[in-house]
Design an enzyme around this catalytic site. Sequence first.
Site, PDB file in Angstrom:
ATOM      1  CG  HIS A 136      42.050  40.367  32.732  1.00 31.31           C
ATOM      2  ND1 HIS A 136      43.316  40.752  32.344  1.00 31.31           N
ATOM      3  CD2 HIS A 136      41.783  41.062  33.867  1.00 31.31           C
ATOM      4  CE1 HIS A 136      43.787  41.642  33.203  1.00 31.31           C
ATOM      5  NE2 HIS A 136      42.874  41.851  34.136  1.00 31.31           N
ATOM      6  CD  GLU A 137      39.049  40.843  36.432  1.00 34.23           C
ATOM      7  OE1 GLU A 137      39.645  40.641  37.508  1.00 34.23           O
ATOM      8  OE2 GLU A 137      39.184  41.891  35.777  1.00 34.23           O
ATOM      9  CG  HIS A 140      44.138  39.203  37.993  1.00 33.66           C
ATOM     10  ND1 HIS A 140      45.421  39.686  37.932  1.00 33.66           N
ATOM     11  CD2 HIS A 140      43.364  40.096  37.332  1.00 33.66           C
ATOM     12  CE1 HIS A 140      45.431  40.836  37.258  1.00 33.66           C
ATOM     13  NE2 HIS A 140      44.200  41.099  36.882  1.00 33.66           N
ATOM     14  CD  GLU A 198      45.415  44.298  36.063  1.00 34.40           C
ATOM     15  OE1 GLU A 198      44.647  43.998  35.128  1.00 34.40           O
ATOM     16  OE2 GLU A 198      45.156  44.062  37.251  1.00 34.40           O
TER      17      GLU A 198
END
Length: 272
Positions: A136-137, A140, A198
Amino acid sequence: MKVLKSLSILFLGTLVVACSTNPFTGKQTLALVPNSQILPMAFQQYQEFLTEHKVVTNTANARMVKNVGQKIAAAAERYLNANGYAGYLSDYRWEYNLIDSPEVNAWCMPGGKIVVYTGILPITKDEAGLAAVMGHEVAHALANHGQQRMSAGQLQQLGAVAGNIALANNPENAQIFNTAYGLGSNLGVMLPFSRSHETEADHIGLILMAIAGYEPSVAAELWQRMQAQEQGTPPEFLSTHPSSSTRIQNIQAWVPEAKAEARKFGVTSFKR
């Protein structure tokens, strides 16, 4: 009025030329600040952060963070190369560090600089749970969300300047405008903008963890544990993040797609 018209022309011209393509969605995104400026700043800030915090080294958890990070980075490169974005990561300088802190958090700076806090490890529980967080990070950074937020912030400031110039001869209306503009642009534009990032990172991260060989459904289980930790969270429309319930539902719906993408790269079994 001439100044306002000039600002409007500058504003529209900037939007036309200052865009980049999201390699995962194919959409055009704001890029008012180029990565050639962002990445050196990110690298410097990352090194400063490491000198100011306790970095955990030579432990099983530190090695797990580096191992998972390397697998996610390799998955990203495989995906990008296969989809016509060879060289997309040429300016990245991947780094993975575990920080001794009770904070339940992790992040990835533009350019692949990753931090995981020890406080999140009891919630991630295992390697697959950690892969969900790190995927997920990293997503980004890959989708240039930091660049887009910086660009959106600049446009928000430009809109405020234009409004105040237009109302320069009417201080009372200018004050009303500033109050309404600040509230409206945050609730109506900036917060939904962040929530969309997100959601996009959840989607991309799920694909990356699956290509890296991790069971993507673990991400939903992770967010169920996150949800159990929540106390006094704001309503979703006031938050920069979607609610945990929304994330869980989305992730569960995306699991088949993530596995299908992974199979394109020969990944047929997934580690829990």
